[in-house]
Design an enzyme around this catalytic site. Structure first.
Site, short mmCIF file in Angstrom:
data_model
loop_
_atom_site.label_atom_id
_atom_site.label_comp_id
_atom_site.label_asym_id
_atom_site.label_seq_id
_atom_site.Cartn_x
_atom_site.Cartn_y
_atom_site.Cartn_z
N LYS A 1 15.32 -12.36 1.88
CA LYS A 1 14.14 -12.58 1.06
C LYS A 1 13.96 -14.04 0.68
CE LYS A 1 13.87 -7.93 -0.94
NZ LYS A 1 14.76 -7.30 0.03
N GLU B 1 13.07 -13.50 -9.44
CA GLU B 1 11.62 -13.64 -9.50
C GLU B 1 11.13 -13.36 -10.91
OE1 GLU B 1 10.37 -12.17 -5.00
OE2 GLU B 1 10.05 -10.85 -6.72
N ARG C 1 10.13 -3.32 10.34
CA ARG C 1 10.38 -1.98 10.87
C ARG C 1 9.21 -1.09 10.50
NH1 ARG C 1 11.28 0.47 6.05
NH2 ARG C 1 12.45 -0.66 4.45
#
Length: 676
Positions: free
Chosen positions: A116, A200, A297
């Site tokens: 990430k 975050e 995916r």
């Protein structure tokens, strides 16, 4: 096009990939662990190979065993499904090195978007807006604590290799940061082999918007519109829909254009999802939507996209992996109607959503072939009646998907579908899903990721509905008073129980009856008056007056005045069970005596709520603890479950250590109240 495909996964996604493979004339090959020897996906495959013991790390996550199975069966391609090895770049490279077709994106794209922190840096370079936060290399507690303070609480700690809510922790106060960080790091290491995290800013009214993208080896990249996945619990998606409510054309163009730019930035091929977080405090606006991550995916929620576009995404995966271009140009991809998906989990909403394991003695899902009530629904599942829900894998047991002309009709249909689900004795969340879909806020499109927590009292009501109490009275009366045989589908008989009823005579009134029952362990008292030669009853419960009739087949008729409600009655494991609006209720005469269970006992002992492994013991014997403070942390069904102090007190004993495997109900620790 390749002639055979091995699906390196299990459960419903394996079954779903097999469906498309069969339609396209491709031989389907399964792999399975010892725990899945009798699983549905094993029987639905053309060929199946045992690859190891139950733990995923010794079977589904063992790349060498999967490749050996492919070689032994002559598989030409490997489809990884989702989870397990689906986003493992090393596995993708090993597949192609073995001369097999990898049905997924290039390993370089997986690596670029798999972490990430690196993905966010790449998106900044590509001009895609990202959530404010910290994604640096320094992972020391001091640096991460300082960065959290700089960002400002609340913050979200996320494992850099995470997904599916694993390794993700919200922290609201500085004093809780260290514990939240340690838990996120443990889950990251356990699930992905990587303890690193990023931080975050936590958006206080977030909505989870994601865009389905598709790329090919010819330089084409398209989107298939957006999905809204905001209804979540512990960062696990519960209900998804497409398109997103409140999404206007300008905002849709901004977010889908950003998603395609993100896919092009890594030369993406195959199916992928660009996930965004939106600040929903003032509706959906293009300048308040930020990139979160990319899932390289197929997604669990892909059926809603298939429903509104008419595209079989697995077929597209097959064709693109075989070197063909994307079948449709962007302008030819339609967006028709509204679709919703509900995830049916083996879990108990009334007990903190703890996963439920065991044999599916009764498992009946709605569908067009159901003899008593036809409904247009797509059901994706990897289990069936008589199968097992194992402690080793994810607790999702099915996906229920509907499509309609508009959102209101889609929500109504899916609520109806959830209300028809029958699962016992394994607990399931169908009734909870139905209440979510019928909630006024959800129907109005007023959703965010905090919806479930905010409305929990309405979504998980206490007690037993009056209509169920009335239905149980009627069914028990038939069992007791008429001593007649009720036949279930397998020919079992409902036993005759001892009666616990009190008959009486009221002056100037008809005979009446009072009965004490036990429903899902809760004692209830009901008074009733017979009508029409005792075939019908007027029944008084805490929430009103009901009129009910005797059982007919597997139905009990109860309603208000002229409004009948058919409640299903089945015999499961020698117990009569009522199914009403997705909820199961086992009933019978009141029994006396204390039962055993898991969780927190009145004496302060903390018991394992399910089998699992101890991953942390934050408190030690002799430690003073406050109510809600973690004492022992158990890992089961791919998630951590903290057992906390039930009250302020002192830890008297911790009977387990890190790494111990424990059984359901094992006493893990004991807390003594501070005033004792």
């Amino acid at each position: 096009m390749f002639k055979s495909v091995l699906v390196a996964n299990r459960g419903e996604i394996a079954c779903r990939v097999f469906r498309t493979a069969r339609r396209m004339g491709i031989r389907a090959i399964a792999v399975y662990s010892e725990a899945d020897a009798g699983a549905l996906h094993v029987r639905e495959a053309d060929e199946a190979v045992l690859i190891g013991p139950a733990p995923a790390r010794e079977s589904y996550l063992d790349a060498a065993k999967v490749l050996a199975a492919a070689k032994a069966t002559g598989a030409e391609a490997i489809h990884p499904g989702y989870g397990f090895l689906s986003e493992n770049a090393d596995f993708a490279e090993a597949v192609t090195a073995a001369g097999l077709v990898w049905i997924g994106p290039p390993p370089a794209a997986i690596r670029a978007m798999g972490l990430k922190d690196a993905a966010k840096k790449l998106m900044i370079e590509a001009g895609v807006p990202v959530t404010p936060g910290y994604q640096g290399e320094d992972q020391s507690l001091e640096t991460l604590t300082a960065e959290a303070a700089r960002i400002g609480y609340p913050v979200l700690i996320k494992a850099v290799a995470g997904g599916g809510g694993k390794g993700m922790k919200r922290v609201d106060r500085a004093e809780d940061f260290a514990d939240g960080l340690a838990s996120a790091q443990r889950e990251g290491q356990s699930s992905f082999g990587d303890p690193r995290v990023l931080i975050e800013s936590y958006i206080t009214r977030p909505r989870h918007i994601e865009v389905q993208v598709f790329g090919d080896s010819h330089g084409n990249a398209v989107h298939l519109y957006e999905r809204d996945c905001s209804l979540q619990r512990r960062h696990q998606k519960v209900i998804e829909e497409a398109p997103a409510p409140g999404m206007d054309a300008a905002t849709r163009k901004a977010v889908t254009d950003a998603a395609v730019r993100a896919a092009r930035a890594v030369n993406y091929e195959g199916a992928g999802t660009i996930e965004f977080i939106a600040d929903a405090s003032d509706g959906l606006k293009a300048d308040r939507i930020w990139f979160m991550e990319m899932n390289t995916r197929l997604q669990v929620e892909h059926p809603v996209t298939e429903a509104v576009t008419g595209v079989d995404l697995v077929e597209w995966q097959f064709r693109v992996a075989a070197g063909e271009p994307i079948p449709l140009k962007q302008e030819d991809i339609p967006l028709n109607g509204w679709a919703m998906e509900a995830r049916l989990y083996a879990e108990d909403p009334a007990n903190g959503f703890l996963p439920s394991i065991g044999k599916l003695e009764h498992f009946d899902l709605p569908g067009p072939d159901r003899n008593h009530r036809s409904v247009d629904v797509r059901v994706d599942t990897g289990v069936e009646q008589g199968g097992e829900v194992s402690q080793f894998y994810d607790p999702m047991i099915a996906k229920l998907i509907v499509h309609a002309d508009n959102r209101e009709e889609a929500a109504r249909r899916l609520a109806d579908v959830c209300g028809q689900v029958e699962v016992w004795p394994v607990k399931a969340n169908a009734g909870f899903l139905k209440r979510c879909l019928e909630h006024s806020r959800f129907v109005a499109g007023d959703v965010d990721t905090g919806f479930i927590a905010a409305e929990e009292d309405e979504l998980i009501p206490a007690g037993v509905p009056g209509v169920v109490v009335a239905a149980a009275f009627i069914a028990q009366t038939d069992i007791d008073d008429y001593y007649r045989t009720k036949m279930h589908g397998d020919g079992q008989e409902i036993w005759r129980s001892s009666s616990d009823a009190l008959y009486g005579l009221r002056l100037n009134g008809p005979r009446w009856l009072e009965r004490r029952l036990q429903i899902n362990g809760l004692p209830v008292m009901l008074s009733a008056r017979p009508q029409e030669h005792n075939q019908w009853w007027t029944l008084d419960t805490d929430d009103g007056r009901w009129i009910g009739g005797g059982t007919s087949g597997v139905f009990v008729t109860v309603g208000r005045e002229d409004e009948d409600a058919l409640t299903e009655l089945h015999l499961v494991m020698d117990q009569p069970v009522l199914f009403h609006e997705g909820q199961a209720y086992v009933f019978g005469p009141v029994t006396y005596g204390a039962g055993s269970g898991s969780g927190v006992a009145s004496d302060g002992s903390l018991r394992a709520p399910m089998p699992g492994k101890i991953v942390a013991t934050p408190a030690k014997a002799g430690d003073a603890v406050t109510k809600g403070q973690p004492v022992v942390v158990l890992e089961a069904m791919k998630m951590e479950h903290a057992l906390v102090a039930p009250f302020d007190g002192v830890v008297g004993e911790v009977g387990v250590g890190v790494g111990d495997q424990v059984a359901d109900g094992t006493v893990l620790a004991v807390v003594t109240a501070a005033d004792k």
